[in-house]
Design a protein around this motif. Structure first.
Motif, PDB file in Angstrom:
ATOM      1  N   ALA A   1      28.031  49.968  40.609  1.00  0.00           N
ATOM      2  CA  ALA A   1      27.754  48.642  40.052  1.00  0.00           C
ATOM      3  C   ALA A   1      27.929  48.666  38.549  1.00  0.00           C
ATOM      4  O   ALA A   1      27.654  49.652  37.882  1.00  0.00           O
ATOM      5  N   ILE A   2      28.413  47.546  38.005  1.00  0.00           N
ATOM      6  CA  ILE A   2      28.671  47.452  36.578  1.00  0.00           C
ATOM      7  C   ILE A   2      27.399  47.067  35.839  1.00  0.00           C
ATOM      8  O   ILE A   2      26.683  46.156  36.248  1.00  0.00           O
ATOM      9  N   HIS A   3      27.108  47.756  34.757  1.00  0.00           N
ATOM     10  CA  HIS A   3      25.937  47.439  33.960  1.00  0.00           C
ATOM     11  C   HIS A   3      26.352  46.639  32.735  1.00  0.00           C
ATOM     12  O   HIS A   3      27.365  46.914  32.112  1.00  0.00           O
TER      13      HIS A   3
ATOM     14  N   GLN B   1      35.782  37.794  41.253  1.00  0.00           N
ATOM     15  CA  GLN B   1      35.211  39.023  41.791  1.00  0.00           C
ATOM     16  C   GLN B   1      33.738  38.823  42.128  1.00  0.00           C
ATOM     17  O   GLN B   1      33.042  38.051  41.468  1.00  0.00           O
ATOM     18  N   GLU B   2      33.292  39.561  43.118  1.00  0.00           N
ATOM     19  CA  GLU B   2      31.865  39.543  43.454  1.00  0.00           C
ATOM     20  C   GLU B   2      31.073  40.184  42.328  1.00  0.00           C
ATOM     21  O   GLU B   2      31.457  41.227  41.790  1.00  0.00           O
ATOM     22  N   ASN B   3      29.963  39.562  41.957  1.00  0.00           N
ATOM     23  CA  ASN B   3      29.144  40.080  40.868  1.00  0.00           C
ATOM     24  C   ASN B   3      28.674  41.506  41.138  1.00  0.00           C
ATOM     25  O   ASN B   3      28.269  41.837  42.254  1.00  0.00           O
ATOM     26  N   GLU B   4      28.765  42.344  40.120  1.00  0.00           N
ATOM     27  CA  GLU B   4      28.181  43.687  40.095  1.00  0.00           C
ATOM     28  C   GLU B   4      28.867  44.700  41.011  1.00  0.00           C
ATOM     29  O   GLU B   4      28.372  45.811  41.174  1.00  0.00           O
ATOM     30  N   VAL B   5      29.991  44.343  41.621  1.00  0.00           N
ATOM     31  CA  VAL B   5      30.695  45.304  42.476  1.00  0.00           C
ATOM     32  C   VAL B   5      32.071  45.558  41.877  1.00  0.00           C
ATOM     33  O   VAL B   5      32.953  44.713  41.940  1.00  0.00           O
ATOM     34  N   SER B   6      32.251  46.717  41.294  1.00  0.00           N
ATOM     35  CA  SER B   6      33.501  47.028  40.610  1.00  0.00           C
ATOM     36  C   SER B   6      34.542  47.564  41.584  1.00  0.00           C
ATOM     37  O   SER B   6      34.241  47.879  42.733  1.00  0.00           O
TER      38      SER B   6
ATOM     39  N   THR C   1      38.607  49.841  33.997  1.00  0.00           N
ATOM     40  CA  THR C   1      37.893  49.048  34.993  1.00  0.00           C
ATOM     41  C   THR C   1      37.740  47.608  34.512  1.00  0.00           C
ATOM     42  O   THR C   1      37.358  47.367  33.364  1.00  0.00           O
ATOM     43  N   VAL C   2      38.038  46.669  35.391  1.00  0.00           N
ATOM     44  CA  VAL C   2      37.859  45.247  35.096  1.00  0.00           C
ATOM     45  C   VAL C   2      36.467  44.850  35.589  1.00  0.00           C
ATOM     46  O   VAL C   2      36.235  44.737  36.791  1.00  0.00           O
ATOM     47  N   LYS C   3      35.556  44.658  34.655  1.00  0.00           N
ATOM     48  CA  LYS C   3      34.167  44.375  35.013  1.00  0.00           C
ATOM     49  C   LYS C   3      34.032  43.041  35.742  1.00  0.00           C
ATOM     50  O   LYS C   3      34.637  42.049  35.331  1.00  0.00           O
ATOM     51  N   PRO C   4      33.241  42.998  36.804  1.00  0.00           N
ATOM     52  CA  PRO C   4      32.921  41.706  37.428  1.00  0.00           C
ATOM     53  C   PRO C   4      31.773  41.044  36.673  1.00  0.00           C
ATOM     54  O   PRO C   4      30.647  41.516  36.709  1.00  0.00           O
ATOM     55  N   ILE C   5      32.060  39.967  35.957  1.00  0.00           N
ATOM     56  CA  ILE C   5      31.052  39.247  35.186  1.00  0.00           C
ATOM     57  C   ILE C   5      30.943  37.834  35.749  1.00  0.00           C
ATOM     58  O   ILE C   5      31.956  37.156  35.939  1.00  0.00           O
ATOM     59  N   SER C   6      29.729  37.400  36.019  1.00  0.00           N
ATOM     60  CA  SER C   6      29.515  36.117  36.684  1.00  0.00           C
ATOM     61  C   SER C   6      30.113  34.959  35.890  1.00  0.00           C
ATOM     62  O   SER C   6      30.140  34.966  34.656  1.00  0.00           O
ATOM     63  N   ASN C   7      30.616  33.985  36.644  1.00  0.00           N
ATOM     64  CA  ASN C   7      31.162  32.736  36.094  1.00  0.00           C
ATOM     65  C   ASN C   7      32.369  32.939  35.183  1.00  0.00           C
ATOM     66  O   ASN C   7      32.648  32.116  34.315  1.00  0.00           O
ATOM     67  N   THR C   8      33.064  34.043  35.353  1.00  0.00           N
ATOM     68  CA  THR C   8      34.331  34.249  34.655  1.00  0.00           C
ATOM     69  C   THR C   8      35.422  34.488  35.687  1.00  0.00           C
ATOM     70  O   THR C   8      35.146  34.898  36.819  1.00  0.00           O
ATOM     71  N   LEU C   9      36.643  34.229  35.304  1.00  0.00           N
ATOM     72  CA  LEU C   9      37.803  34.497  36.146  1.00  0.00           C
ATOM     73  C   LEU C   9      38.681  35.535  35.481  1.00  0.00           C
ATOM     74  O   LEU C   9      38.728  35.629  34.246  1.00  0.00           O
TER      75      LEU C   9
ATOM     76  N   ASN D   1      34.619  51.091  46.101  1.00  0.00           N
ATOM     77  CA  ASN D   1      33.304  51.276  45.507  1.00  0.00           C
ATOM     78  C   ASN D   1      32.506  52.239  46.383  1.00  0.00           C
ATOM     79  O   ASN D   1      32.501  52.108  47.606  1.00  0.00           O
ATOM     80  N   SER D   2      31.835  53.198  45.778  1.00  0.00           N
ATOM     81  CA  SER D   2      31.156  54.229  46.563  1.00  0.00           C
ATOM     82  C   SER D   2      29.890  53.727  47.247  1.00  0.00           C
ATOM     83  O   SER D   2      29.432  54.323  48.221  1.00  0.00           O
ATOM     84  N   GLU D   3      29.316  52.624  46.759  1.00  0.00           N
ATOM     85  CA  GLU D   3      28.029  52.183  47.270  1.00  0.00           C
ATOM     86  C   GLU D   3      28.067  50.864  48.032  1.00  0.00           C
ATOM     87  O   GLU D   3      27.265  50.647  48.939  1.00  0.00           O
ATOM     88  N   ARG D   4      28.971  49.967  47.657  1.00  0.00           N
ATOM     89  CA  ARG D   4      28.934  48.623  48.245  1.00  0.00           C
ATOM     90  C   ARG D   4      30.333  48.155  48.590  1.00  0.00           C
ATOM     91  O   ARG D   4      31.298  48.458  47.883  1.00  0.00           O
ATOM     92  N   GLU D   5      30.445  47.424  49.706  1.00  0.00           N
ATOM     93  CA  GLU D   5      31.722  46.799  50.000  1.00  0.00           C
ATOM     94  C   GLU D   5      31.973  45.704  48.972  1.00  0.00           C
ATOM     95  O   GLU D   5      31.044  45.177  48.355  1.00  0.00           O
ATOM     96  N   ARG D   6      33.255  45.367  48.785  1.00  0.00           N
ATOM     97  CA  ARG D   6      33.623  44.433  47.726  1.00  0.00           C
ATOM     98  C   ARG D   6      34.436  43.283  48.307  1.00  0.00           C
ATOM     99  O   ARG D   6      35.360  43.508  49.096  1.00  0.00           O
TER     100      ARG D   6
END
Length: 343
Positions: A27-29, A231-236, A248-256, A282-287
């Protein structure tokens, strides 16, 4: 249903970890810096000098940028992600059956080129892409019939979202044409970003802790004029190649995320860049990601000093031929004046 069973059989070989790590894994911080150029669509529309310059630099040196103030309601982003998750959670068999016959919506898996929905891959090919998705040609969605209520409600949201994407695509192309001094009349610009060519693709990538298994999407450039990604929030997962390094292209809410494709590079005489990118698992979450692709009218002749005249229809046919004969997309080099031997 077990989440793993909702995937196509070939994608169930991926190792799915059972627990999330405490720190969120991939997840992106928010404290991580965002290297991408940021373009404000409202400022670009109002022809503000600073934004115009930043836009030109992003197109020339990046081929990809983050778009803000785009006018898409945040509630629509959330609605699409929620509906997409519900749709993908259905059984593989029901998803496959829902897109059979003459329906314009296609269900695909294992490859970025659309796998015929009647074909089930039973053994892992060498270059499998760990992805499943729906291909939705926007002009034909009104003809789509399905017994899946989840697909119908999702279709309605996609139609609304597609109207925003078409608006954004036109504005971006008009700004690029102006920067490039293309002298395209307003009545002709619609041929370069044709609404009848708009396609929405919705992707799901499984999570996987084994980095050796392969990529969610292989290294490639898009064939489009522009591609616009949510992109889905917080899933890189999405990465672009910049100065021989993967970023890495960060997933940031409300941006395209907007990236330029092969058609735009040719239209610009190579002044603008069709960006090379890929998707890692992603190692932890599906995207889940949602991408709008816009192309020129099929028969529009693209004139360039770098390339022999060609239409998107000819370009697409050559790409499909190359995938069959050499196993991968060659793309623009097929049409370069200096590479006649490739043809």
């Amino acid at each position: 249903m077990n989440n793993l069973e909702s995937y196509p059989p070939i994608l169930r070989h991926v190792s799915h970890p059972r627990h999330h790590s405490p720190d969120g894994g991939d997840a992106i911080h928010e404290e991580e810096p965002d290297p991408l150029p940021v373009i404000d669509l409202e400022c670009l529309t109002h022809d503000e000098t600073k934004t115009k310059k930043a836009f030109e630099e992003a197109c020339k040196h990046w081929g990809l940028f983050r778009l803000v103030n785009h006018g898409v309601p945040s509630t629509l982003f959330s609605q699409l992600q929620h509906q997409a998750k519900q749709l993908f959670s259905l059984s593989f068999e029901s998803k496959q059956a829902s897109c059979s016959g003459s329906n314009p919506v296609t269900y695909f898996w294992g490859t970025p080129a659309l796998t015929p929905s009647g074909t089930v891959l039973t053994t892992a090919p060498q270059n499998i892409n760990w992805v499943e998705g729906f291909n939705m040609p926007l002009p034909h969605l009104s003809q789509f019939q399905s017994q899946l209520p989840q697909l119908h409600s999702f279709r309605d949201s996609v139609v609304e979202y597609g109207e925003h994407m078409s608006r954004i695509g036109r504005r971006l192309f008009e700004a690029m044409a102006k920067n490039l001094d293309l002298n395209i009349e307003a009545s002709s610009s619609s041929s370069y970003v044709a609404e009848n060519s708009g396609i929405m693709r919705i992707y799901r990538y499984p999570n996987c802790s084994n980095s050796d298994v392969g990529l969610g999407m292989e290294v490639h450039t898009d064939s489009s004029v522009v591609s616009i990604l949510s992109q889905e929030n917080e899933v890189s997962g999405l990465e672009l190649l910049k100065d021989h390094q993967w970023l890495t292209v960060k997933p940031i809410s409300n941006t395209l995320i907007v990236n330029l494709g092969d058609m735009m590079q040719a239209i610009s005489d190579d002044r603008y860049k069709s960006v090379t990118h890929r998707v890692k698992l992603n190692s932890e979450r599906e995207r889940i990601s949602i991408c709008y692709f816009v192309f020129p009218d099929e028969d529009l002749q693209i004139q360039s000093s770098k390339y022999k005249p060609f239409s998107y229809k000819q370009f697409r046919a050559k790409v499909q031929q190359d995938v069959k004969t050499v196993g991968y997309k060659v793309g623009l080099p097929r049409f370069q004046h200096t590479h006649d031997s490739l043809n």
